[in-house]
Each structure stands twice: as structure tokens, then as C-alpha cells.
Design a protein around this motif. Structure first.
Motif, PDB file in Angstrom:
ATOM      1  N   ALA A  29       0.832  -1.204   0.000  1.00 10.72           N
ATOM      2  CA  ALA A  29       0.000   0.000   0.000  1.00 10.72           C
ATOM      3  C   ALA A  29       0.870   1.259   0.000  1.00 10.72           C
ATOM      4  CB  ALA A  29      -0.925  -0.004   1.210  1.00 10.72           C
ATOM      5  N   ARG A  30       1.912   1.248   0.810  1.00  9.54           N
ATOM      6  CA  ARG A  30       2.805   2.403   0.866  1.00  9.54           C
ATOM      7  C   ARG A  30       3.462   2.655  -0.498  1.00  9.54           C
ATOM      8  NH1 ARG A  30       5.771   5.164   4.721  1.00  9.54           N
ATOM      9  NH2 ARG A  30       5.064   3.779   6.399  1.00  9.54           N
ATOM     10  N   ASP A  31       3.933   1.590  -1.136  1.00  8.82           N
ATOM     11  CA  ASP A  31       4.567   1.744  -2.449  1.00  8.82           C
ATOM     12  C   ASP A  31       3.598   2.333  -3.467  1.00  8.82           C
ATOM     13  OD1 ASP A  31       6.896   0.709  -1.417  1.00  8.82           O
ATOM     14  OD2 ASP A  31       6.572  -1.314  -2.205  1.00  8.82           O
ATOM     15  N   GLY A  32       2.349   1.849  -3.424  1.00 13.38           N
ATOM     16  CA  GLY A  32       1.349   2.373  -4.348  1.00 13.38           C
ATOM     17  C   GLY A  32       1.061   3.846  -4.106  1.00 13.38           C
ATOM     18  N   LEU A  33       0.983   4.230  -2.836  1.00 15.03           N
ATOM     19  CA  LEU A  33       0.740   5.625  -2.493  1.00 15.03           C
ATOM     20  C   LEU A  33       1.912   6.517  -2.910  1.00 15.03           C
ATOM     21  CD1 LEU A  33      -0.863   5.120   1.020  1.00 15.03           C
ATOM     22  CD2 LEU A  33      -1.977   6.208  -0.934  1.00 15.03           C
ATOM     23  N   TYR A  40       1.511  12.805  -9.014  1.00 19.16           N
ATOM     24  CA  TYR A  40       0.891  14.111  -8.783  1.00 19.16           C
ATOM     25  C   TYR A  40       1.941  15.211  -8.641  1.00 19.16           C
ATOM     26  CZ  TYR A  40      -3.787  12.129  -8.138  1.00 19.16           C
ATOM     27  OH  TYR A  40      -4.998  11.512  -8.345  1.00 19.16           O
ATOM     28  N   GLU A  41       3.048  14.871  -7.984  1.00 22.63           N
ATOM     29  CA  GLU A  41       4.109  15.861  -7.795  1.00 22.63           C
ATOM     30  C   GLU A  41       4.715  16.273  -9.132  1.00 22.63           C
ATOM     31  OE1 GLU A  41       7.759  16.510  -4.567  1.00 22.63           O
ATOM     32  OE2 GLU A  41       7.102  14.482  -5.118  1.00 22.63           O
ATOM     33  N   SER A  42       4.858  15.324 -10.049  1.00 21.21           N
ATOM     34  CA  SER A  42       5.392  15.656 -11.367  1.00 21.21           C
ATOM     35  C   SER A  42       4.433  16.532 -12.165  1.00 21.21           C
ATOM     36  CB  SER A  42       5.689  14.371 -12.153  1.00 21.21           C
ATOM     37  OG  SER A  42       4.488  13.679 -12.464  1.00 21.21           O
ATOM     38  N   GLY A  43       3.167  16.548 -11.736  1.00 22.16           N
ATOM     39  CA  GLY A  43       2.170  17.379 -12.409  1.00 22.16           C
ATOM     40  C   GLY A  43       2.102  18.785 -11.862  1.00 22.16           C
ATOM     41  N   ARG A  47       4.860  18.432  -2.396  1.00 26.69           N
ATOM     42  CA  ARG A  47       4.879  17.059  -1.874  1.00 26.69           C
ATOM     43  C   ARG A  47       3.681  16.753  -0.982  1.00 26.69           C
ATOM     44  NH1 ARG A  47       6.614  12.160  -3.397  1.00 26.69           N
ATOM     45  NH2 ARG A  47       6.476  10.762  -1.611  1.00 26.69           N
ATOM     46  N   VAL A  48       3.365  17.664  -0.081  1.00 25.04           N
ATOM     47  CA  VAL A  48       2.256  17.404   0.845  1.00 25.04           C
ATOM     48  C   VAL A  48       0.935  17.294   0.086  1.00 25.04           C
ATOM     49  CG1 VAL A  48       0.927  18.327   2.775  1.00 25.04           C
ATOM     50  CG2 VAL A  48       3.417  18.488   2.789  1.00 25.04           C
ATOM     51  N   GLU A  49       0.691  18.213  -0.831  1.00 25.17           N
ATOM     52  CA  GLU A  49      -0.544  18.152  -1.608  1.00 25.17           C
ATOM     53  C   GLU A  49      -0.583  16.903  -2.483  1.00 25.17           C
ATOM     54  OE1 GLU A  49      -3.209  19.981  -1.416  1.00 25.17           O
ATOM     55  OE2 GLU A  49      -2.306  21.115   0.217  1.00 25.17           O
ATOM     56  N   ALA A  50       0.564  16.494  -3.009  1.00 26.40           N
ATOM     57  CA  ALA A  50       0.627  15.283  -3.829  1.00 26.40           C
ATOM     58  C   ALA A  50       0.278  14.052  -2.998  1.00 26.40           C
ATOM     59  CB  ALA A  50       2.028  15.144  -4.437  1.00 26.40           C
ATOM     60  N   GLU A  51       0.781  14.017  -1.764  1.00 29.94           N
ATOM     61  CA  GLU A  51       0.473  12.878  -0.887  1.00 29.94           C
ATOM     62  C   GLU A  51      -1.006  12.872  -0.516  1.00 29.94           C
ATOM     63  OE1 GLU A  51       2.947  12.221   2.455  1.00 29.94           O
ATOM     64  OE2 GLU A  51       4.824  12.211   1.301  1.00 29.94           O
ATOM     65  N   ARG A  52      -1.560  14.040  -0.264  1.00 26.44           N
ATOM     66  CA  ARG A  52      -2.990  14.114   0.058  1.00 26.44           C
ATOM     67  C   ARG A  52      -3.841  13.635  -1.114  1.00 26.44           C
ATOM     68  NH1 ARG A  52      -2.885  20.136   2.853  1.00 26.44           N
ATOM     69  NH2 ARG A  52      -2.107  19.451   4.908  1.00 26.44           N
ATOM     70  N   ALA A  53      -3.440  14.017  -2.328  1.00 28.45           N
ATOM     71  CA  ALA A  53      -4.182  13.574  -3.510  1.00 28.45           C
ATOM     72  C   ALA A  53      -4.082  12.065  -3.690  1.00 28.45           C
ATOM     73  CB  ALA A  53      -3.649  14.291  -4.746  1.00 28.45           C
ATOM     74  N   ALA A  54      -2.886  11.519  -3.415  1.00 31.68           N
ATOM     75  CA  ALA A  54      -2.696  10.074  -3.536  1.00 31.68           C
ATOM     76  C   ALA A  54      -3.549   9.328  -2.520  1.00 31.68           C
ATOM     77  CB  ALA A  54      -1.217   9.735  -3.351  1.00 31.68           C
TER      78      ALA A  54
END
Length: 219
Positions: A29-33, A40-43, A47-54
Motif C-alpha cells: 500500500a505504501r509503495d502504491g501511495l 501528482y508531484e510531477s504534475g 509534496r504534501v498536496e501530492a500525498e494528500r491527492a494520492a
């Protein structure tokens, strides 16, 4: 802790089952997230917003955990089945060795009831080993072909507890009513009981873990 760490911690706390299997599922699960967050970060997200989106894309823990729990329940059912098969076979061998070592010099004709009980315990041993192996297969590779869910895993756990109860009762009666024990137990029989004392407890514990693992699984 970032959003992914918080999510993974919550997921791990919601799951019950074999430690190694649980660790593998949580790591998956962690790897998938992390992969999703990097996307998302590449978009353009930080980082924090990318993790929240994931995390949002992954879904709530309350929705995901029961699916993961089913895998853990099957793993626990497989482990319990193998343990019961090995434990019953081991107990039967040790009991036979103890009986044969105590038998020389006996001048005794067992009653019909005693012979019936001894035969019932022997045949129950064969049935328990076979049934436990079939349960282990069903919870393993068999789950790909047969719908095996939490009800089956719970039944496996309850069956493990019943097997232990039956053999404790049967073994105790055979020992107590053996003329060589005088109702107190021979030295070989007591030694065999001492050696295998932890095995029934381990089997019961594994059975209880089956019931617990199945309680929150789906299917």
C-alpha cells in the motif's frame, strides 16, 4: 508524519493477521501511495498536496481495510491448518511412542469401551490431519478456484479449537483408565504430556487468531 505515513499507520492498525503477511500488504500500500504521489508531484503539486491527492485516490481506510483483511484472514487460516495437521500428527506419534514404551510387561485385556475410545481417537487423528491440510489448501492456492471467505476462515479457527478440546479429553481418558497408570498417569505418559504441553495452547491461540482475523474481513 506526512499524509502517506498517517494513512499507512492507520491501515496497519486496522489489520489483524500474520505479522509477515500484514507487513507485506502495508508495504504494498505504501509503495502504491508513493508512486501515486510522485505522479501528482510531477504534475506540479507540492509534496504534501501530492500525498494528500494520492491518499484521497486510494480511498478511506475503512473501505480498503476489509479487503486487505480478507487476504490476512486467508493467510491465518492457511497457517492454522498447517499447524493443526503438524500438531495432531506430532501428538499422535509421541503418544504412540509413550504407549509402546510403557506397554511391555502388562497383563491386561482392555475393555470394549476402552478399545472403542482408543480407536475413535486414532481415526479422529487421521481425519483431523486430512481436514486441516484441506483447509490449508483451500485458504491458499484453492482460494483462486473456490470462493473462500471469512466464514470458512472462522470455521477453520473454531475447528482448530474443537480438535484440541477433543484430543485433550480423549487423551486424558485413555491415560486415566490405563491400568498401568493406576488412575494417576505413568511416567512416560506424563513426560509426553509435558513435552507437548505448549503445542495445544499454540493451536488454540492460532484458532483464536483465525476467528479474530475473519471478524473484519469482507466476503
Amino acid at each position: 508524519m506526512g499524509p502517506i505515513d498517517v494513512y499507512v499507520t492507520a491501515l496497519g492498525g486496522a489489520l489483524r493477521g500474520p505479522r509477515a503477511a500484514k507487513a507485506d500488504l502495508v508495504a504494498e500500500a505504501r509503495d502504491g501511495l508513493i508512486d501515486a504521489a510522485e505522479h501528482y508531484e510531477s504534475g506540479g503539486l507540492d509534496r504534501v498536496e501530492a500525498e494528500r491527492a494520492a491518499v484521497a485516490e486510494f480511498g478511506p481506510v475503512a473501505v480498503l481495510a476489509p479487503e486487505y483483511q480478507r487476504e490476512l484472514a486467508l493467510a491465518q487460516g492457511r497457517r492454522t491448518g498447517l499447524l493443526i495437521a503438524a500438531g495432531v500428527a506430532t501428538q499422535a506419534i509421541i503418544s504412540e511412542v509413550a504407549w509402546r514404551s510403557a506397554a511391555p510387561g502388562w497383563n491386561w485385556e482392555p475393555s470394549r469401551a476402552y478399545l472403542w475410545l482408543a480407536g475413535a481417537v486414532d481415526y479422529a487423528s487421521y481425519a483431523a490431519v486430512l481436514g486441516a491440510l484441506l483447509a490449508a489448501v483451500a485458504c491458499g492456492i484453492g482460494s483462486r478456484y473456490v470462493a473462500v471467505g471469512r466464514a470458512f476462515v472462522r470455521a477453520t479457527g473454531l475447528g482448530a479449537i474443537a480438535v484440541v478440546a477433543f484430543f485433550i479429553a480423549g487423551g486424558t481418558l485413555l491415560t486415566l483408565f490405563s491400568p498401568h497408570t493406576g488412575g494417576t498417569g505413568s511416567a512416560p505418559a506424563l513426560a509426553a504430556s509435558a513435552v507437548t504441553l505448549s503445542l495445544p495452547a499454540w493451536m488454540v491461540y492460532s484458532g483464536l487468531r483465525c476467528v479474530r482475523a475473519a471478524s473484519t474481513a469482507t466476503g
